[in-house]
Design a protein around this motif. Structure first.
Motif, PDB file in Angstrom:
ATOM      1  N   LYS A  30       0.832  -1.210   0.000  1.00 25.63           N
ATOM      2  CA  LYS A  30       0.000   0.000   0.000  1.00 25.63           C
ATOM      3  C   LYS A  30       0.862   1.253   0.000  1.00 25.63           C
ATOM      4  CE  LYS A  30      -4.010  -1.934   2.433  1.00 25.63           C
ATOM      5  NZ  LYS A  30      -4.830  -1.839   3.673  1.00 25.63           N
ATOM      6  N   THR A 133      -6.370   2.945   4.395  1.00 25.13           N
ATOM      7  CA  THR A 133      -6.285   3.572   3.075  1.00 25.13           C
ATOM      8  C   THR A 133      -5.094   4.528   3.029  1.00 25.13           C
ATOM      9  OG1 THR A 133      -8.686   3.465   2.821  1.00 25.13           O
ATOM     10  CG2 THR A 133      -7.487   4.955   1.359  1.00 25.13           C
ATOM     11  N   HIS A 135      -3.624   7.413   1.088  1.00 19.02           N
ATOM     12  CA  HIS A 135      -4.112   8.392   0.120  1.00 19.02           C
ATOM     13  C   HIS A 135      -2.990   8.949  -0.755  1.00 19.02           C
ATOM     14  CE1 HIS A 135      -8.159   8.548   1.917  1.00 19.02           C
ATOM     15  NE2 HIS A 135      -7.509   8.294   3.036  1.00 19.02           N
TER      16      HIS A 135
END
Length: 206
Positions: A30, A133, A135
């Motif tokens: 990620k 998440t 970003h």
């Protein structure tokens, strides 16, 4: 990883053999994807540095990213440094939609570099949500002071706190990681953390 690739071409049957691959924990992927998507100046150098970590380094990075990311509901930002062979990696996790205090980021990164006795450090700031998440992410240049001055005394003081025994389990071991921990502030009559031997009040505490 480059050593593994080199060894894969040493045998006579390298063309028929499987090519070496790396397995990255999801949390690290990620971060890499956020660096790739943001593509701010210097992103490729930071990405290459992370991809060159060994299995232990990737696991340590993933654990710290995951553990500290999950605390962003209680803290607007968290940081750690991953140190071992080669250039250390300083990571600042910023809660998404919160403004980044770049002065604080740079001061903490500089102090972390001094704490692990590194002359240079790769810095990465990632804007993340507690739900996992990522970003955006970008690299930044970390300035490592070479000598204490009146202007950077607070950085040396922070470095001394980071290097205390309570934190050494993370800072001094190969591929160690160091989350921020609040410690006692240097007293005016304590030895100055710059190492001069003088009391803090007569040195950088003036």
């Amino acid at each position: 990883m480059s050593d593994i690739v080199d060894r894969s071409f040493e045998g006579e049957d390298w063309e028929s053999g499987p090519f070496p691959t790396q397995d990255f924990p999801q949390e690290v992927l990620k971060l890499l994807e956020a660096l790739d998507a943001t593509r701010a100046c210097g992103w490729l150098s930071a990405e290459s540095h992370i991809r060159d970590f060994g299995e232990e380094g990737r696991s340590n990075l993933a654990k710290m990213l995951s553990d500290l990311r999950q605390t962003l509901n209680q803290h607007p930002a968290r940081y750690f440094i991953l140190a071992g062979d080669g250039e250390p990696l300083f990571v600042w996790l910023q809660k998404h939609d919160h403004q980044i205090d770049w002065t604080r980021v740079n001061d903490k990164a500089s102090a972390a570099a001094l704490a692990v006795k590194a002359s240079s450090v790769i810095g990465v700031v990632a804007e993340v949500s507690a739900d996992g998440t990522y970003h955006r992410a970008q690299s930044f240049a970390v300035h490592v002071p070479t000598e204490p001055t009146e202007e950077n005394a607070h950085i040396y003081e922070e470095a001394a706190r980071m290097a205390q025994p309570a934190r050494a389990v993370s800072l001094s071991q190969p591929r160690g990681v160091a989350p921020p921990v609040k410690t006692k502030k240097t007293g005016r009559n304590d030895p100055c953390p710059c190492g001069s031997g003088a009391k803090y009040k007569k040195c950088h505490g003036r």
